[in-house]
Design a protein around this motif. Structure first.
Motif, PDB file in Angstrom:
ATOM      1  N   VAL A  49       0.844  -1.154   0.003  1.00 21.94           N
ATOM      2  CA  VAL A  49      -0.043   0.161   0.174  1.00 21.94           C
ATOM      3  C   VAL A  49       1.113   1.301  -0.052  1.00 21.94           C
ATOM      4  O   VAL A  49       0.542   2.125  -0.578  1.00 21.94           O
ATOM      5  CB  VAL A  49      -1.063  -0.200   1.171  1.00 21.94           C
ATOM      6  N   THR A  50       2.006   1.383   0.678  1.00 19.79           N
ATOM      7  CA  THR A  50       2.929   2.322   0.954  1.00 19.79           C
ATOM      8  C   THR A  50       3.276   2.789  -0.626  1.00 19.79           C
ATOM      9  O   THR A  50       3.264   3.875  -1.037  1.00 19.79           O
ATOM     10  CB  THR A  50       3.954   2.314   1.581  1.00 19.79           C
ATOM     11  N   ASP A  51       3.701   1.709  -1.404  1.00 24.03           N
ATOM     12  CA  ASP A  51       4.079   1.939  -2.896  1.00 24.03           C
ATOM     13  C   ASP A  51       2.967   2.611  -3.701  1.00 24.03           C
ATOM     14  O   ASP A  51       3.296   3.395  -4.480  1.00 24.03           O
ATOM     15  CB  ASP A  51       4.886   0.739  -3.375  1.00 24.03           C
ATOM     16  N   GLY A 114      -0.985   5.250   4.778  1.00 25.20           N
ATOM     17  CA  GLY A 114      -1.087   3.564   4.841  1.00 25.20           C
ATOM     18  C   GLY A 114      -1.169   3.023   6.166  1.00 25.20           C
ATOM     19  O   GLY A 114      -1.836   2.486   6.756  1.00 25.20           O
ATOM     20  N   GLU A 115      -0.092   3.640   7.233  1.00 25.04           N
ATOM     21  CA  GLU A 115      -0.124   3.418   8.486  1.00 25.04           C
ATOM     22  C   GLU A 115      -1.341   3.807   9.299  1.00 25.04           C
ATOM     23  O   GLU A 115      -2.059   3.110  10.109  1.00 25.04           O
ATOM     24  CB  GLU A 115       1.163   3.836   9.068  1.00 25.04           C
ATOM     25  N   TYR A 116      -1.630   5.078   9.174  1.00 26.79           N
ATOM     26  CA  TYR A 116      -2.753   5.659   9.651  1.00 26.79           C
ATOM     27  C   TYR A 116      -4.119   5.144   9.634  1.00 26.79           C
ATOM     28  O   TYR A 116      -4.734   4.638  10.240  1.00 26.79           O
ATOM     29  CB  TYR A 116      -2.857   7.297   9.078  1.00 26.79           C
ATOM     30  N   SER A 182      12.565   6.907   7.130  1.00 30.53           N
ATOM     31  CA  SER A 182      12.780   6.403   5.740  1.00 30.53           C
ATOM     32  C   SER A 182      12.074   4.953   5.547  1.00 30.53           C
ATOM     33  O   SER A 182      11.410   4.630   6.680  1.00 30.53           O
ATOM     34  CB  SER A 182      14.612   6.265   5.670  1.00 30.53           C
ATOM     35  N   ARG A 183      12.239   4.363   4.605  1.00 23.61           N
ATOM     36  CA  ARG A 183      11.273   3.161   4.359  1.00 23.61           C
ATOM     37  C   ARG A 183      11.705   2.152   5.369  1.00 23.61           C
ATOM     38  O   ARG A 183      12.814   1.802   5.932  1.00 23.61           O
ATOM     39  CB  ARG A 183      11.710   2.743   2.854  1.00 23.61           C
ATOM     40  N   GLY A 184      10.637   1.338   5.833  1.00 26.90           N
ATOM     41  CA  GLY A 184      10.621   0.294   6.649  1.00 26.90           C
ATOM     42  C   GLY A 184      10.852   0.989   8.204  1.00 26.90           C
ATOM     43  O   GLY A 184      10.968   0.427   9.425  1.00 26.90           O
ATOM     44  N   GLY A 185      10.204   2.231   8.099  1.00 24.20           N
ATOM     45  CA  GLY A 185      10.627   2.931   9.524  1.00 24.20           C
ATOM     46  C   GLY A 185       9.542   2.701  10.646  1.00 24.20           C
ATOM     47  O   GLY A 185       9.645   3.291  11.590  1.00 24.20           O
ATOM     48  N   SER A 186       8.374   1.986  10.492  1.00 23.51           N
ATOM     49  CA  SER A 186       7.540   1.496  11.331  1.00 23.51           C
ATOM     50  C   SER A 186       8.549   0.717  12.513  1.00 23.51           C
ATOM     51  O   SER A 186       8.011   0.868  13.765  1.00 23.51           O
ATOM     52  CB  SER A 186       6.571   0.535  11.068  1.00 23.51           C
ATOM     53  N   ASP A 187       9.624   0.067  12.072  1.00 25.15           N
ATOM     54  CA  ASP A 187      10.412  -0.635  13.214  1.00 25.15           C
ATOM     55  C   ASP A 187      10.729   0.484  14.187  1.00 25.15           C
ATOM     56  O   ASP A 187      11.121   0.327  15.496  1.00 25.15           O
ATOM     57  CB  ASP A 187      11.609  -1.192  12.655  1.00 25.15           C
TER      58      ASP A 187
HETATM   59  N1  ASP Z   1       5.058   1.302   5.159  1.00 26.04           N
HETATM   60  C1  ASP Z   1       6.482   1.703   5.267  1.00 26.04           C
HETATM   61  C2  ASP Z   1       7.348   1.056   4.217  1.00 26.04           C
HETATM   62  O1  ASP Z   1       6.922   0.446   3.322  1.00 26.04           O
HETATM   63  C3  ASP Z   1       6.916   1.458   6.423  1.00 26.04           C
HETATM   64  C4  ASP Z   1       7.025   0.192   7.020  1.00 26.04           C
HETATM   65  O2  ASP Z   1       6.632  -0.693   6.685  1.00 26.04           O
HETATM   66  O3  ASP Z   1       7.935  -0.029   8.075  1.00 26.04           O
HETATM   67  O4  ASP Z   1       8.260   1.460   4.157  1.00 26.04           O
END
Ligand code: ASP
Length: 439
Positions: A49-51, A114-116, A182-187
């Motif tokens: 979804v983010t993309d 996406g996260e919201y 940055s991408r992957g930032g939910s971590d």
């Molecule tokens: N949704 C964001 C991404 O695809 C952040 C995440 O998933 O951590 O980068």
């Protein structure tokens, strides 16, 4: 006792995945603060979804029609709502998003939705309170994350709530403008929340049962790592391990909170524990092997360099002046080698070479391209003799020429430089000598 649980995109890609997540949360009442990502891929060729949000917003930004693309995103959420028989409607939210896209609210705003939205669904599904990250994760006007202010705001907010869902990946400046990591930032968000509530553990749920000793694209079915220290992981993530965002260890590290990487699809597996320090020996002398291709070495020679105080500084000045960061600088008596990223260096190489000549007056400079760096990391190396020897004999047997070796004085890692084309073979040889030989 409090646990913070972060779920990655693949753990929340569909209603079925939401159900697995709910079961995991209900199994332990201490799992109180939930940090969701945006829905990820349901199958290999699917889109995250983010993309989709980035692509959709680019259309809007360029004045193109984006209704169809936004409807596809809405359909992803609707599928989850229907699959879970939720009574929530996101219609108004999507109207607002459409309006804001037309007003060009910014790429970060777009991506953060996406996260919201997933947070809203997760909170409704679990019956937990929804806390918008824009209210509690604070960025400075220059875009830098403000860790201390965030910690204060978040702590005050969450101490009043026993259970809450806080969406990952984004926050906002004081004026309300949305910013993302940055991408992957939910971590990172998960780690920030764990620090704020002083959690007993930060559980990071993904689609693999922990961290593997080596890249499965190079080693067939590699062994998993049970326990790894923050410092070991830092070395390995820097060199290409990507189970967890590189920066995610910093907030929890301050409080000594362990991170447990778990698999949503196999919740019975223990996964990997990332800890500050441990007396647990890793099963093998080494904890992990990682590496990257695409480096270049710049070898600088000068007779009697060892007696010239300031030579190294002058050489590094040439790199700094051209905005190039270096990776490693092994040195000999009359030589100094600087390892840099090839793609950053390529365009500027002649400028750097002439700057070195101007500043340090060397006898000669030689550049070698297409090199790979491999990090062999392990807290066990300190107390074991012969680790370097074993690595080199394994590499010699595999016919791999070692171009560089660099061992930090912490004895936590050994970095080896080889030609790009020897990269895979070198990793296989090191894995074989330390892991396979011991099985
Ligand atoms: N949704 C964001 C991404 O695809 C952040 C995440 O998933 O951590 O980068």
């Amino acid at each position: 006792m409090k646990k913070v649980v972060k779920f990655g995109g693949s753990s929340l890609a569909s209603a079925e995945q939401f159900q697995k997540v709910e079961a995991i949360i209900r199994r332990d009442p201490e799992r109180r603060y939930v940090v969701p990502s945006a829905p990820g891929k349901r199958f290999d060729s699917d889109n995250k979804v983010t993309d989709m949000l980035y692509a959709c917003y680019h259309l809007a930004e360029n004045g193109k029609e984006f209704g169809k693309e936004l409807a596809q995103i809405a359909a992803r959420y609707q599928e989850i709502i229907d699959g879970l028989s939720l009574t929530v409607s996101l219609k108004e939210e999507f109207d607002t998003i459409e309006r804001n896209f037309r007003e060009k609210a910014g790429e970060a705003y777009a991506a953060s939705r996406g996260e919201y939205l997933n947070g809203i669904l997760m909170a409704a599904y679990l019956g937990f309170e929804f806390v918008d990250a824009a209210e509690v994760i604070r960025f400075a006007q220059n875009g830098e994350f403000d860790s201390e202010l965030t910690n204060k705001i978040l702590r005050e907010r969450l101490c009043k709530l026993d259970y809450a869902v806080i969406p990952g990946f984004y926050g906002a400046c004081e004026d309300g403008r949305i910013r993302t990591f940055s991408r992957g930032g939910s971590d990172i968000t998960g780690s920030i929340v764990a620090r704020a509530v002083k959690a007993e553990v930060y559980e990071n749920w993904t689609d693999v049962s922990g961290i593997l000793i080596a890249d499965p694209r190079i080693i067939e079915d590699p062994e998993g790592i049970d326990t790894i220290t923050y410092r070991e992981l830092r070395e390995l993530s820097y060199m290409g391990f990507n189970v967890l965002h590189e920066e995610a260890i910093f907030p929890v590290r301050r409080e000594g909170i362990p991170i447990n990487i778990r698999n949503t699809n196999r919740p019975e597996d223990d996964g990997t524990w990332i800890v500050e320090s441990t007396c647990q020996k890793s099963k093998y002398v080494i904890t992990g092997i990682a590496g990257k291709k695409g480096f270049c070495s710049v070898n600088i020679e000068k007779a009697m360099m060892n007696t010239e105080i300031g030579f190294g500084r002058k050489v590094l000045q040439a790199f700094e002046d051209n905005g190039i960061s270096f990776e490693h600088i092994p040195s000999g008596i009359d030589t100094l080698t600087v390892f840099v990223h090839q793609d950053e260096f390529m365009d500027k190489e002649q400028k750097v070479v002439s700057a070195i000549h101007r500043l340090a007056d060397p006898d000669g400079i030689e550049i070698e391209a297409d090199l790979a760096l491999i990090a062999v990391v392990g807290r066990g190396m300190k107390s074991t003799r012969g680790t370097a020897g074993r690595i080199f004999s394994a590499l010699a047997h595999a016919n791999v020429n070692v171009k560089m070796i660099d061992q930090g004085s912490s004895e936590l890692n050994i970095i080896i430089g080889v030609a790009n084309e020897d990269f895979e073979q070198a990793i296989q040889a090191i894995y074989a000598i330390f892991v396979l030989a011991q099985l």
